[in-house]
Enzyme design. Sequence first.
Site, PDB file in Angstrom:
ATOM      1  N   GLU A   1       0.818  -1.207   0.000  1.00 38.14           N
ATOM      2  CA  GLU A   1       0.000   0.000   0.000  1.00 38.14           C
ATOM      3  C   GLU A   1       0.856   1.263   0.000  1.00 38.14           C
ATOM      4  O   GLU A   1       0.468   2.271  -0.608  1.00 38.14           O
ATOM      5  CB  GLU A   1      -0.951  -0.033   1.193  1.00 38.14           C
TER       6      GLU A   1
ATOM      7  N   GLU B   1      -4.044  -9.567   3.815  1.00 38.94           N
ATOM      8  CA  GLU B   1      -4.881  -9.252   4.974  1.00 38.94           C
ATOM      9  C   GLU B   1      -6.046 -10.217   5.162  1.00 38.94           C
ATOM     10  O   GLU B   1      -6.442 -10.510   6.302  1.00 38.94           O
ATOM     11  CB  GLU B   1      -5.407  -7.812   4.855  1.00 38.94           C
TER      12      GLU B   1
END
Length: 247
Positions: A107, A127
């Site tokens: 990210e 995740e």
Amino acid sequence: MTVVRTERVGSALLITIDRPEARNAVDAATAAELSAALDELEATPELWAGVLTGAGGTFSAGMDLKAALKGESPEIPGRGFGGLTEAELTKPLIAAVEGFAMGGGFELALGCDLIVAAENAKFGLPEVKRGLIAAGGGVVRLPERIPHHLAMEILLTGEPINGIRAGSLGLANRVVPAGETAAVALQLAEQIALNAPLALAAVKNVVRASDRWAAQRTEIAKLMTSADVREGMTAFAERRAPQWTGR
């Protein structure tokens, strides 16, 4: 102890996350120092672009889970994960990705304007394997960068892709042998720095605007009154390199 190093290289700021013992995972201190490094980039007129990388052959393993279990937050209010993923920077930022860019590390790279990837780099958003989603921009930005079904595969399986695959998907601007990403990213930064700084900032403002046509009209109106536009036109007519002032 400093965990984010900065070095001025020409007109670029090389920003290095320096926690190799933790695979450059981001804890509260790292987020604060990375945010400060980005402020240095923004506030220094002589710097026109930044390069973000990690020490020890790893970009970033993402959130420091040990620190998170102690209650630390890797986010900066208003600026997102690592002080970067929601920050509205006016200057171009290039990710130089060696090794792992996992979870929040991926990210951070997605939060940059360009990505230079090592062939053996690993990009992933795992995740979902931990009961979470990639909430630092992964689920927002990835489907905007690559075809929907390919983005969904990465998001739903949590499985990583390598640098070569990232290049083939259009995620990486350059794919280079391991160990060469920072040098290539700095070359890109110098190429960018040949252009007018006000125009570079205007491009970024338009691209991230919700109403891009309106933003484009606003930015071009401002640029047309700038000294740099006159300098650009004059330099072209005189067949010389422009001397930008950022005004």
